[in-house]
Design a protein around this motif. Structure first.
Motif, PDB file in Angstrom:
ATOM      1  N   ALA A   1     -24.328 -94.750  53.414  1.00 48.43           N
ATOM      2  CA  ALA A   1     -23.519 -95.416  52.396  1.00 48.43           C
ATOM      3  C   ALA A   1     -24.206 -96.692  51.910  1.00 48.43           C
ATOM      4  CB  ALA A   1     -22.135 -95.731  52.953  1.00 48.43           C
ATOM      5  N   ILE A   2     -25.015 -97.306  52.763  1.00 52.82           N
ATOM      6  CA  ILE A   2     -25.708 -98.543  52.417  1.00 52.82           C
ATOM      7  C   ILE A   2     -27.039 -98.264  51.711  1.00 52.82           C
ATOM      8  CG2 ILE A   2     -26.818-100.613  53.376  1.00 52.82           C
ATOM      9  CD1 ILE A   2     -24.679-100.424  55.663  1.00 52.82           C
ATOM     10  N   ILE A   3     -27.761 -97.239  52.159  1.00 47.39           N
ATOM     11  CA  ILE A   3     -29.116 -96.999  51.635  1.00 47.39           C
ATOM     12  C   ILE A   3     -29.204 -95.751  50.768  1.00 47.39           C
ATOM     13  CG2 ILE A   3     -30.226 -98.220  53.546  1.00 47.39           C
ATOM     14  CD1 ILE A   3     -30.946 -95.416  54.663  1.00 47.39           C
ATOM     15  N   ARG A   4     -28.105 -95.299  50.237  1.00 46.69           N
ATOM     16  CA  ARG A   4     -28.068 -94.049  49.475  1.00 46.69           C
ATOM     17  C   ARG A   4     -29.011 -94.055  48.270  1.00 46.69           C
ATOM     18  NH1 ARG A   4     -23.502 -96.723  49.021  1.00 46.69           N
ATOM     19  NH2 ARG A   4     -22.896 -97.611  47.022  1.00 46.69           N
ATOM     20  N   HIS A   5     -29.310 -95.226  47.726  1.00 50.29           N
ATOM     21  CA  HIS A   5     -30.166 -95.306  46.544  1.00 50.29           C
ATOM     22  C   HIS A   5     -31.665 -95.234  46.868  1.00 50.29           C
ATOM     23  CE1 HIS A   5     -29.973 -99.394  48.095  1.00 50.29           C
ATOM     24  NE2 HIS A   5     -31.113 -99.623  47.466  1.00 50.29           N
ATOM     25  N   LEU A   6     -32.034 -95.299  48.152  1.00 48.28           N
ATOM     26  CA  LEU A   6     -33.445 -95.253  48.536  1.00 48.28           C
ATOM     27  C   LEU A   6     -33.931 -93.809  48.637  1.00 48.28           C
ATOM     28  CD1 LEU A   6     -33.591 -97.930  51.399  1.00 48.28           C
ATOM     29  CD2 LEU A   6     -34.196 -98.222  48.993  1.00 48.28           C
ATOM     30  N   GLU A   7     -35.203 -93.624  48.340  1.00 46.42           N
ATOM     31  CA  GLU A   7     -35.832 -92.319  48.534  1.00 46.42           C
ATOM     32  C   GLU A   7     -36.981 -92.514  49.508  1.00 46.42           C
ATOM     33  OE1 GLU A   7     -36.880 -90.249  44.977  1.00 46.42           O
ATOM     34  OE2 GLU A   7     -35.074 -90.929  43.945  1.00 46.42           O
ATOM     35  N   TRP A   8     -37.017 -91.662  50.559  1.00 48.20           N
ATOM     36  CA  TRP A   8     -38.069 -91.773  51.559  1.00 48.20           C
ATOM     37  C   TRP A   8     -38.464 -90.392  52.051  1.00 48.20           C
ATOM     38  CZ3 TRP A   8     -32.959 -92.333  52.860  1.00 48.20           C
ATOM     39  CH2 TRP A   8     -32.497 -91.617  53.963  1.00 48.20           C
ATOM     40  N   THR A   9     -39.666 -90.322  52.645  1.00 46.03           N
ATOM     41  CA  THR A   9     -40.144 -89.046  53.163  1.00 46.03           C
ATOM     42  C   THR A   9     -40.132 -89.000  54.684  1.00 46.03           C
ATOM     43  OG1 THR A   9     -42.406 -89.850  53.036  1.00 46.03           O
ATOM     44  CG2 THR A   9     -41.596 -88.570  51.167  1.00 46.03           C
ATOM     45  N   ASP A  10     -40.210 -90.176  55.337  1.00 47.60           N
ATOM     46  CA  ASP A  10     -40.187 -90.215  56.803  1.00 47.60           C
ATOM     47  C   ASP A  10     -39.652 -91.567  57.275  1.00 47.60           C
ATOM     48  OD1 ASP A  10     -42.280 -92.000  56.423  1.00 47.60           O
ATOM     49  OD2 ASP A  10     -43.817 -90.636  57.155  1.00 47.60           O
ATOM     50  N   ALA A  11     -39.495 -91.690  58.584  1.00 54.88           N
ATOM     51  CA  ALA A  11     -38.913 -92.906  59.166  1.00 54.88           C
ATOM     52  C   ALA A  11     -39.777 -94.136  58.891  1.00 54.88           C
ATOM     53  CB  ALA A  11     -38.708 -92.731  60.671  1.00 54.88           C
ATOM     54  N   VAL A  12     -41.092 -93.962  58.875  1.00 56.65           N
ATOM     55  CA  VAL A  12     -42.001 -95.092  58.634  1.00 56.65           C
ATOM     56  C   VAL A  12     -41.785 -95.647  57.230  1.00 56.65           C
ATOM     57  CG1 VAL A  12     -44.421 -95.771  58.451  1.00 56.65           C
ATOM     58  CG2 VAL A  12     -43.702 -94.236  60.292  1.00 56.65           C
ATOM     59  N   GLN A  13     -41.714 -94.776  56.246  1.00 55.67           N
ATOM     60  CA  GLN A  13     -41.504 -95.222  54.875  1.00 55.67           C
ATOM     61  C   GLN A  13     -40.122 -95.848  54.717  1.00 55.67           C
ATOM     62  OE1 GLN A  13     -41.274 -92.161  51.864  1.00 55.67           O
ATOM     63  NE2 GLN A  13     -42.013 -93.542  50.261  1.00 55.67           N
ATOM     64  N   LEU A  14     -39.102 -95.242  55.312  1.00 51.32           N
ATOM     65  CA  LEU A  14     -37.744 -95.784  55.242  1.00 51.32           C
ATOM     66  C   LEU A  14     -37.697 -97.182  55.854  1.00 51.32           C
ATOM     67  CD1 LEU A  14     -34.712 -95.587  54.699  1.00 51.32           C
ATOM     68  CD2 LEU A  14     -34.490 -94.391  56.898  1.00 51.32           C
ATOM     69  N   THR A  15     -38.306 -97.336  57.014  1.00 50.19           N
ATOM     70  CA  THR A  15     -38.317 -98.635  57.688  1.00 50.19           C
ATOM     71  C   THR A  15     -39.026 -99.679  56.827  1.00 50.19           C
ATOM     72  OG1 THR A  15     -38.245 -97.557  59.843  1.00 50.19           O
ATOM     73  CG2 THR A  15     -38.970 -99.845  59.810  1.00 50.19           C
ATOM     74  N   ALA A  16     -40.145 -99.304  56.215  1.00 53.93           N
ATOM     75  CA  ALA A  16     -40.871-100.235  55.348  1.00 53.93           C
ATOM     76  C   ALA A  16     -40.017-100.650  54.149  1.00 53.93           C
ATOM     77  CB  ALA A  16     -42.173 -99.604  54.873  1.00 53.93           C
ATOM     78  N   LEU A  17     -39.304 -99.708  53.552  1.00 51.34           N
ATOM     79  CA  LEU A  17     -38.438-100.025  52.416  1.00 51.34           C
ATOM     80  C   LEU A  17     -37.338-101.011  52.814  1.00 51.34           C
ATOM     81  CD1 LEU A  17     -38.027 -96.471  50.839  1.00 51.34           C
ATOM     82  CD2 LEU A  17     -39.188 -98.429  49.793  1.00 51.34           C
ATOM     83  N   VAL A  18     -36.712-100.756  53.953  1.00 48.44           N
ATOM     84  CA  VAL A  18     -35.613-101.617  54.400  1.00 48.44           C
ATOM     85  C   VAL A  18     -36.132-102.990  54.836  1.00 48.44           C
ATOM     86  CG1 VAL A  18     -33.823-101.909  56.155  1.00 48.44           C
ATOM     87  CG2 VAL A  18     -34.070 -99.727  54.972  1.00 48.44           C
ATOM     88  N   MET A  19     -37.262-103.018  55.534  1.00 44.52           N
ATOM     89  CA  MET A  19     -37.817-104.294  55.991  1.00 44.52           C
ATOM     90  C   MET A  19     -38.237-105.172  54.814  1.00 44.52           C
ATOM     91  SD  MET A  19     -37.311-104.435  59.063  1.00 44.52           S
ATOM     92  CE  MET A  19     -37.343-103.721  60.674  1.00 44.52           C
ATOM     93  N   GLY A  20     -38.446-104.568  53.653  1.00 47.09           N
ATOM     94  CA  GLY A  20     -38.793-105.332  52.461  1.00 47.09           C
ATOM     95  C   GLY A  20     -37.589-105.945  51.756  1.00 47.09           C
ATOM     96  N   SER A  21     -36.401-105.656  52.246  1.00 45.95           N
ATOM     97  CA  SER A  21     -35.181-106.170  51.615  1.00 45.95           C
ATOM     98  C   SER A  21     -34.286-106.839  52.659  1.00 45.95           C
ATOM     99  CB  SER A  21     -34.414-105.017  50.956  1.00 45.95           C
ATOM    100  OG  SER A  21     -33.120-105.439  50.569  1.00 45.95           O
ATOM    101  N   GLU A  22     -34.216-108.156  52.581  1.00 50.48           N
ATOM    102  CA  GLU A  22     -33.366-108.905  53.517  1.00 50.48           C
ATOM    103  C   GLU A  22     -31.900-108.492  53.371  1.00 50.48           C
ATOM    104  OE1 GLU A  22     -32.599-111.285  56.681  1.00 50.48           O
ATOM    105  OE2 GLU A  22     -34.613-110.916  55.887  1.00 50.48           O
ATOM    106  N   ALA A  23     -31.473-108.207  52.146  1.00 47.59           N
ATOM    107  CA  ALA A  23     -30.079-107.807  51.903  1.00 47.59           C
ATOM    108  C   ALA A  23     -29.752-106.500  52.612  1.00 47.59           C
ATOM    109  CB  ALA A  23     -29.820-107.690  50.408  1.00 47.59           C
ATOM    110  N   LEU A  24     -30.651-105.511  52.503  1.00 50.04           N
ATOM    111  CA  LEU A  24     -30.416-104.231  53.190  1.00 50.04           C
ATOM    112  C   LEU A  24     -30.417-104.415  54.700  1.00 50.04           C
ATOM    113  CD1 LEU A  24     -32.478-101.604  51.151  1.00 50.04           C
ATOM    114  CD2 LEU A  24     -29.998-101.816  51.323  1.00 50.04           C
ATOM    115  N   GLN A  25     -31.332-105.239  55.205  1.00 48.38           N
ATOM    116  CA  GLN A  25     -31.372-105.493  56.647  1.00 48.38           C
ATOM    117  C   GLN A  25     -30.044-106.076  57.118  1.00 48.38           C
ATOM    118  OE1 GLN A  25     -34.833-107.624  58.208  1.00 48.38           O
ATOM    119  NE2 GLN A  25     -35.935-107.058  56.343  1.00 48.38           N
TER     120      GLN A  25
END
Length: 141
Positions: free
Chosen positions: A94-118
């Motif tokens: 519900a929080i990250i529904r707008h993100l697109e990722w292929t694996d856990a590494v990419q997802l983690t990198a996307l989230v770590m780049g956003s303080e708000a998502l963290q």
């Protein structure tokens, strides 16, 4: 779908691990049982004064037994049954529904780049752990 759940669990483990979060599930029932048992034995052995002493000693023993049993949150998350992991997955999606990722590494990198998502994911995780698991959270510095 299973891979997505694993990706989310790895992400939550990374977030909580980076913050050095630990949790202790409160075993208040066990503490109350010990307190009552020691008070009962004290009452049998020493009458009313034994009941008072047994209650006090049992209370201290019960408090000692249930304190300080903290485990790292990443460990707790990976030990959750699949149904609970699915529940966390839905809340995180519900929080990250707008993100697109292929694996856990990419997802983690996307989230770590956003303080708000963290912050949103950590708030969701803290809420889940305190409400669903009835655990106390501790942060190690």
């Amino acid at each position: 779908m299973t891979l997505m759940v694993e990706d989310i669990m790895k992400l939550l483990c990374s977030l909580s691990g980076e913050r050095k979060m630990k949790a202790a599930v409160k075993h208040s029932g066990k503490g109350a049982l010990v307190t009552g048992a020691v008070a009962f034995v004290g009452g049998l052995v020493g009458g009313p004064p034994g009941l008072a002493v047994g209650g006090a000693v049992g209370g201290l023993l019960g408090a000692w037994m249930t304190s300080g049993q903290f485990k790292p949150i990443p460990q707790i998350l990976m030990e959750l049954p699949p149904a609970e992991q699915q529940k966390l997955f839905k809340e995180a999606m519900a929080i990250i529904r707008h993100l697109e990722w292929t694996d856990a590494v990419q997802l983690t990198a996307l989230v770590m780049g956003s303080e708000a998502l963290q912050q949103q994911l950590l708030a969701m995780l803290v809420n889940y752990i305190t409400k669903e698991l009835r655990a106390e959270i501790q942060y190690d510095d």
